[in-house]
Write a protein that holds these residues in place. Structure first.
Motif, short mmCIF file in Angstrom:
data_model
loop_
_atom_site.label_atom_id
_atom_site.label_comp_id
_atom_site.label_asym_id
_atom_site.label_seq_id
_atom_site.Cartn_x
_atom_site.Cartn_y
_atom_site.Cartn_z
N GLN A 35 9.73 27.18 50.16
CA GLN A 35 9.73 28.25 51.14
C GLN A 35 9.88 29.64 50.50
O GLN A 35 9.41 30.63 51.04
CB GLN A 35 10.89 28.06 52.13
CG GLN A 35 10.82 26.75 52.91
CD GLN A 35 9.62 26.70 53.83
OE1 GLN A 35 9.49 27.52 54.75
NE2 GLN A 35 8.72 25.75 53.59
N ALA A 36 10.52 29.67 49.34
CA ALA A 36 10.72 30.94 48.64
C ALA A 36 11.09 30.65 47.20
O ALA A 36 11.61 29.58 46.88
CB ALA A 36 11.82 31.76 49.31
N ILE A 37 10.80 31.62 46.33
CA ILE A 37 11.17 31.53 44.93
C ILE A 37 11.75 32.87 44.50
O ILE A 37 11.69 33.86 45.23
CB ILE A 37 9.95 31.20 44.03
CG1 ILE A 37 8.97 32.39 44.00
CG2 ILE A 37 9.26 29.92 44.49
CD1 ILE A 37 7.96 32.34 42.89
N SER A 38 12.32 32.90 43.31
CA SER A 38 12.61 34.19 42.67
C SER A 38 12.08 34.13 41.25
O SER A 38 11.78 33.07 40.73
CB SER A 38 14.12 34.51 42.69
OG SER A 38 14.85 33.60 41.90
N VAL A 39 11.97 35.30 40.64
CA VAL A 39 11.38 35.41 39.31
C VAL A 39 12.44 35.92 38.34
O VAL A 39 13.25 36.79 38.68
CB VAL A 39 10.15 36.33 39.32
CG1 VAL A 39 9.57 36.49 37.91
CG2 VAL A 39 9.08 35.78 40.26
N ASN A 40 12.42 35.35 37.14
CA ASN A 40 13.36 35.71 36.09
C ASN A 40 12.62 36.23 34.87
O ASN A 40 11.45 35.90 34.66
CB ASN A 40 14.19 34.48 35.70
CG ASN A 40 14.95 33.90 36.88
OD1 ASN A 40 16.01 34.41 37.24
ND2 ASN A 40 14.42 32.85 37.49
N PRO A 41 13.29 37.04 34.04
CA PRO A 41 12.62 37.57 32.85
C PRO A 41 11.99 36.51 31.96
O PRO A 41 10.94 36.75 31.35
CB PRO A 41 13.75 38.32 32.12
CG PRO A 41 14.67 38.75 33.22
CD PRO A 41 14.64 37.62 34.22
N VAL A 42 12.59 35.32 31.90
CA VAL A 42 12.04 34.27 31.04
C VAL A 42 10.62 33.88 31.46
O VAL A 42 9.79 33.53 30.61
CB VAL A 42 12.97 33.03 31.03
CG1 VAL A 42 13.05 32.38 32.41
CG2 VAL A 42 12.50 32.02 30.00
N GLU A 43 10.32 33.99 32.76
CA GLU A 43 8.98 33.61 33.21
C GLU A 43 7.93 34.61 32.73
O GLU A 43 6.81 34.22 32.38
CB GLU A 43 8.98 33.50 34.74
CG GLU A 43 9.79 32.31 35.22
CD GLU A 43 10.29 32.48 36.63
OE1 GLU A 43 9.46 32.52 37.56
OE2 GLU A 43 11.52 32.56 36.82
#
Length: 344
Positions: A35-43
């Protein structure tokens, strides 16, 4: 199913829409409709080919954090632990966990029901940074066992946003110093419970001395790209037998000065949220930690760290990656699955 993958490594244009089969869960897995994600610097580092863990092949689906709905349950998942339709949050059990897709699978042991008080978008902000902060401060550094202040370097980032709250509102540390330099990041860290703010753009020790705290800096948490200068300052500032925690891989040569900490008898703790996943060691504790965090959120001890919301479209994900690379984000950027044009 629809997904967003990479067609190689490089700039934002290597993120591409794709169609792949719905993953088949193993007997100990849950199939989750994202339903939702978040993004991190590692990606962003993985996409750019700058990840210390290596290069992923073309066609890989990126993503770690997710919140979603349980769609099916593996035959060996303990009965009654999850129900189809449960709202959950997770980091996932593979590296990466492929959350940039309509569906993802995960070992049930690293999944927890999400906080009832959070939307899917706000829940998706927490897993990676929440687990990192909890494992480093609570399990490894054991913050609060010895009285003293906590210094968090990069208090406005994702991990710092949770670490500040854990130190202040969960572990009950009375003095939590966070570094921040912009007005927005200063306000963000104050809102989350930091008792003092200093600037990481200036030498740290004179600023701490000026606070006249009257108590030692017993714990220092470094959540920025580690440089020799930061470590040298931390070793100088921390109390004898104090603890320094590191959660970001630094450039070559930046750890050469660690031996200077011998005179003080300090201990160094390396926070790496993927240790349990990679080594298959104490895997179940990550689901247990997420469950504790969900309870703390619902009780109001930990608040949302979402600062920006986008749609989980190709343009939205590219924008989120660009924000990660800017180094200017505060808290977490989340992406919700829209009713139309998702993953396109």
């Amino acid at each position: 199913m629809k997904a967003i993958g990479i067609c190689g490594t490089g700039g934002l244009d290597v993120l591409v829409s794709t169609n792949v089969p719905i993953p088949r869960p193993a007997p100990t897995d849950l199939l989750i409709r994202v339903q939702a994600i978040s993004v991190n610097p590692v990606e962003a580092k993985i996409r750019a080919g700058k990840w210390a863990g290596g290069t992923l092949p073309s066609g890989s689906i990126l993503g770690f954090d997710a919140a979603g709905i349980v769609d099916s349950i593996g035959s060996e998942v303990p009965p009654g632990l999850f129900q189809v339709g449960d709202g959950v949050w997770l980091l996932g059990s593979t590296l990466p966990s492929h959350s940039n897709a309509e569906y993802m699978v995960s070992d049930y042991r690293v999944v927890s029901r999400k906080p009832k008080s959070l939307t899917f978008e706000d829940a998706a902000a927490f897993p990676l940074v929440g687990l990192t902060a909890w494992e480093l401060l609570v399990d490894q550094m054991k913050v609060g066992e010895v009285p003293g202040a906590v210094l968090i370097i990069n208090g406005a980032g994702g991990v710092g946003s949770v670490a500040t709250q854990i130190a202040r509102h969960v572990l009950g540390v009375s003095t939590v110093i966070a570094t921040a330099s912009r007005t927005a990041s200063i306000n963000h860290t104050k809102k989350l419970g930091a008792t003092h703010i200093i600037s990481h753009r200036e030498p740290l020790k004179p600023q701490i001395d000026a606070l006249s705290l009257g108590i030692p800096i017993q714990y220092i948490v470094i959540l920025t790209t580690t440089t020799k200068t930061v470590l040298d300052e931390a070793i100088d500032i921390v109390a004898p037998w104090g603890k320094i925690g590191l959660a970001v891989q630094g450039p070559p040569g930046c750890y050469e000065g660690l031996g200077a900490g011998q005179k003080k008898g300090i201990s160094i703790h390396w926070g790496f949220v993927f240790t349990k996943m990679i080594l298959q060691w104490k895997v179940e504790t990550q689901g247990q930690i997420l469950s504790k965090l969900a309870d703390l959120v619902d009780k109001g001890a930990v608040q949302s760290i979402t600062t920006q919301k986008l749609d989980l479209t190709l343009d939205g994900l590219r924008q989120a990656h660009a924000l990660m690379e800017s180094g200017q984000t505060i808290g977490k950027v989340v992406l919700r699955v829209p009713e139309q044009d998702a993953f396109q």
